[in-house]
Motif scaffolding. Structure first.
Motif, PDB file in Angstrom:
ATOM      1  N   ALA A 159       0.917  -0.924   0.258  1.00 39.70           N
ATOM      2  CA  ALA A 159       0.030  -0.081  -0.095  1.00 39.70           C
ATOM      3  C   ALA A 159       1.114   1.110   0.427  1.00 39.70           C
ATOM      4  O   ALA A 159       0.408   2.373  -0.850  1.00 39.70           O
ATOM      5  CB  ALA A 159      -1.019  -0.145   1.255  1.00 39.70           C
ATOM      6  N   GLN A 160       1.927   0.823   0.718  1.00 37.64           N
ATOM      7  CA  GLN A 160       2.769   2.675   0.300  1.00 37.64           C
ATOM      8  C   GLN A 160       3.146   2.622  -0.676  1.00 37.64           C
ATOM      9  O   GLN A 160       3.730   3.337  -1.289  1.00 37.64           O
ATOM     10  CB  GLN A 160       3.797   2.027   2.024  1.00 37.64           C
ATOM     11  CG  GLN A 160       4.090   2.815   2.994  1.00 37.64           C
ATOM     12  CD  GLN A 160       4.612   1.877   3.478  1.00 37.64           C
ATOM     13  OE1 GLN A 160       5.104   1.154   4.394  1.00 37.64           O
ATOM     14  NE2 GLN A 160       4.328   3.439   5.372  1.00 37.64           N
ATOM     15  N   LEU A 161       4.005   1.574  -1.799  1.00 35.43           N
ATOM     16  CA  LEU A 161       4.593   1.250  -2.383  1.00 35.43           C
ATOM     17  C   LEU A 161       3.332   2.052  -3.379  1.00 35.43           C
ATOM     18  O   LEU A 161       3.955   3.351  -4.364  1.00 35.43           O
ATOM     19  CB  LEU A 161       5.005   0.471  -3.383  1.00 35.43           C
ATOM     20  CG  LEU A 161       6.151  -0.383  -2.158  1.00 35.43           C
ATOM     21  CD1 LEU A 161       7.083  -1.858  -3.242  1.00 35.43           C
ATOM     22  CD2 LEU A 161       7.130   0.672  -2.579  1.00 35.43           C
ATOM     23  N   ARG A 162       2.573   1.383  -3.770  1.00 40.26           N
ATOM     24  CA  ARG A 162       1.775   2.182  -4.678  1.00 40.26           C
ATOM     25  C   ARG A 162       1.140   4.255  -4.246  1.00 40.26           C
ATOM     26  O   ARG A 162       0.951   4.410  -5.300  1.00 40.26           O
ATOM     27  CB  ARG A 162       0.711   1.256  -4.255  1.00 40.26           C
ATOM     28  CG  ARG A 162      -0.703   0.268  -4.955  1.00 40.26           C
ATOM     29  CD  ARG A 162      -1.499  -0.604  -5.234  1.00 40.26           C
ATOM     30  NE  ARG A 162      -1.989  -0.900  -4.391  1.00 40.26           N
ATOM     31  CZ  ARG A 162      -1.246  -1.766  -3.007  1.00 40.26           C
ATOM     32  NH1 ARG A 162      -0.886  -2.632  -3.827  1.00 40.26           N
ATOM     33  NH2 ARG A 162      -2.364  -2.169  -1.869  1.00 40.26           N
ATOM     34  N   ALA A 163       1.263   3.932  -2.760  1.00 43.56           N
ATOM     35  CA  ALA A 163       0.615   5.136  -2.565  1.00 43.56           C
ATOM     36  C   ALA A 163       1.390   6.408  -2.951  1.00 43.56           C
ATOM     37  O   ALA A 163       1.767   7.289  -3.901  1.00 43.56           O
ATOM     38  CB  ALA A 163       0.946   5.632  -1.066  1.00 43.56           C
ATOM     39  N   ASN A 164       2.701   6.047  -3.101  1.00 40.65           N
ATOM     40  CA  ASN A 164       4.432   7.036  -3.333  1.00 40.65           C
ATOM     41  C   ASN A 164       4.694   6.987  -4.949  1.00 40.65           C
ATOM     42  O   ASN A 164       4.493   7.614  -5.159  1.00 40.65           O
ATOM     43  CB  ASN A 164       5.524   6.038  -3.369  1.00 40.65           C
ATOM     44  CG  ASN A 164       5.799   6.060  -1.302  1.00 40.65           C
ATOM     45  OD1 ASN A 164       5.924   7.828  -0.828  1.00 40.65           O
ATOM     46  ND2 ASN A 164       5.228   5.258  -0.024  1.00 40.65           N
ATOM     47  N   ALA A 165       3.742   5.802  -5.283  1.00 35.99           N
ATOM     48  CA  ALA A 165       4.291   6.264  -6.766  1.00 35.99           C
ATOM     49  C   ALA A 165       3.415   6.965  -7.578  1.00 35.99           C
ATOM     50  O   ALA A 165       4.094   7.904  -8.526  1.00 35.99           O
ATOM     51  CB  ALA A 165       4.082   4.642  -7.865  1.00 35.99           C
ATOM     52  N   ALA A 166       2.176   7.043  -6.976  1.00 34.69           N
ATOM     53  CA  ALA A 166       0.688   8.082  -7.186  1.00 34.69           C
ATOM     54  C   ALA A 166       1.203   8.909  -6.660  1.00 34.69           C
ATOM     55  O   ALA A 166       0.852   9.956  -7.504  1.00 34.69           O
ATOM     56  CB  ALA A 166      -0.435   7.537  -6.860  1.00 34.69           C
ATOM     57  N   LEU A 167       1.821   9.373  -5.473  1.00 36.41           N
ATOM     58  CA  LEU A 167       2.153  10.439  -5.646  1.00 36.41           C
ATOM     59  C   LEU A 167       3.514  11.242  -6.200  1.00 36.41           C
ATOM     60  O   LEU A 167       3.277  12.498  -6.777  1.00 36.41           O
ATOM     61  CB  LEU A 167       2.816  10.108  -3.585  1.00 36.41           C
ATOM     62  CG  LEU A 167       3.272  11.671  -3.106  1.00 36.41           C
ATOM     63  CD1 LEU A 167       1.545  12.800  -3.259  1.00 36.41           C
ATOM     64  CD2 LEU A 167       3.202  12.011  -1.429  1.00 36.41           C
ATOM     65  N   VAL A 168       3.885   9.982  -6.147  1.00 40.28           N
ATOM     66  CA  VAL A 168       5.340  10.653  -7.013  1.00 40.28           C
ATOM     67  C   VAL A 168       5.021  11.153  -8.263  1.00 40.28           C
ATOM     68  O   VAL A 168       5.425  12.676  -9.305  1.00 40.28           O
ATOM     69  CB  VAL A 168       6.719  10.387  -7.374  1.00 40.28           C
ATOM     70  CG1 VAL A 168       7.628  10.749  -8.478  1.00 40.28           C
ATOM     71  CG2 VAL A 168       7.693   9.781  -6.272  1.00 40.28           C
ATOM     72  N   ARG A 169       4.001  10.220  -9.420  1.00 39.60           N
ATOM     73  CA  ARG A 169       3.610  10.859 -10.813  1.00 39.60           C
ATOM     74  C   ARG A 169       2.654  12.324 -10.740  1.00 39.60           C
ATOM     75  O   ARG A 169       3.115  13.493 -11.475  1.00 39.60           O
ATOM     76  CB  ARG A 169       2.318   9.674 -10.941  1.00 39.60           C
ATOM     77  CG  ARG A 169       3.249   8.697 -11.136  1.00 39.60           C
ATOM     78  CD  ARG A 169       2.363   7.294 -12.522  1.00 39.60           C
ATOM     79  NE  ARG A 169       1.437   6.595 -11.573  1.00 39.60           N
ATOM     80  CZ  ARG A 169       1.530   6.603 -10.525  1.00 39.60           C
ATOM     81  NH1 ARG A 169       2.588   5.577 -10.680  1.00 39.60           N
ATOM     82  NH2 ARG A 169      -0.141   5.697 -10.331  1.00 39.60           N
ATOM     83  N   HIS A 170       1.464  12.370  -8.922  1.00 37.19           N
ATOM     84  CA  HIS A 170       0.800  13.713  -9.086  1.00 37.19           C
ATOM     85  C   HIS A 170       2.160  15.226  -9.118  1.00 37.19           C
ATOM     86  O   HIS A 170       1.887  15.613  -9.684  1.00 37.19           O
ATOM     87  CB  HIS A 170       0.022  13.958  -7.944  1.00 37.19           C
ATOM     88  CG  HIS A 170      -0.280  14.968  -7.013  1.00 37.19           C
ATOM     89  ND1 HIS A 170      -1.336  15.311  -7.671  1.00 37.19           N
ATOM     90  CD2 HIS A 170       0.036  15.593  -6.239  1.00 37.19           C
ATOM     91  CE1 HIS A 170      -1.806  16.324  -7.426  1.00 37.19           C
ATOM     92  NE2 HIS A 170      -1.403  16.251  -5.716  1.00 37.19           N
TER      93      HIS A 170
END
Length: 198
Positions: A159-170
């Motif tokens: 869940a953290q990896l997915r959140a981080n990837a989405a945040l970085v893209r954002h």
């Protein structure tokens, strides 16, 4: 390594990334659902003054406000524990209160980050992305810090990896982000124009 996990997570999600200090291209991913909860840490007159002093002392900068234009994202982990609340409370303290003497030698401003990511993938914004946070030697003046709750004993969750990837893209869509690095990689930037530690 944390940065390798980041790059893998980004690649899986359709963004291109390379190891520091090469550039990270701006992702072309479609808009996604991203929930960011605003829970600001204390940014009073004292933290403002300490931030301005930190920018002067470490970077030779004398702005009227402790603002930044982010060109990099630095990914961190807390190094221990699993509590988002305890980490938030630690960052909310304005003055450094630590046994880590190297941090105290760097100044009275406490460490912090712009974002905190919980074990469940919850993303909490602690500071505006345009405000300086003390989170990475030599790069505070132009980078966004993302702190993940966890460490070697508590590796990042899916869940953290997915959140981080989405945040970085954002963030890469909103700011001229050129670099993505794990905190442990900061020394690789010492000879780059991005690094300004005095």
């Amino acid at each position: 390594h944390l940065a390798a996990a980041w790059c893998a997570a980004l690649a899986i999600r359709g963004a291109e990334a390379t190891a520091a200090p090469d550039a990270v291209s701006t992702p072309r991913a479609a808009a996604e659902d991203l929930v960011i909860v605003d829970r600001p840490i204390r940014f009073d007159a004292e933290r403002r003054a300490l931030s301005l002093e930190y920018l002067r002392r470490h970077y030779g900068l004398t702005p009227r406000e402790p603002t930044i234009l982010a060109r990099a994202i630095v990914i961190h982990w807390t190094g221990g524990g699993t509590s988002l609340e305890a980490t938030w409370r630690h960052f909310d303290v304005v003055r450094a209160n630590t046994t880590r003497r190297h941090l105290l030698r760097g100044g009275a401003l406490n460490v912090s980050a712009h974002f905190l990511v919980g074990r469940d993938g919850a993303i909490v914004r602690l500071l505006p992305e345009t405000t300086m946070a003390r989170h990475c030697i030599g790069l505070d003046y132009d980078s966004i810090g993302v702190e993940n709750v966890g460490g070697e004993l508590h590796p990042l969750t899916e869940a953290q990896l997915r959140a981080n990837a989405a945040l970085v893209r954002h963030l890469a869509r909103r700011f001229p982000i050129r670099f993505l690095l794990g905190h442990h990689e900061w020394r690789r930037f010492q000879n780059s124009p991005l690094f300004r530690e005095r």
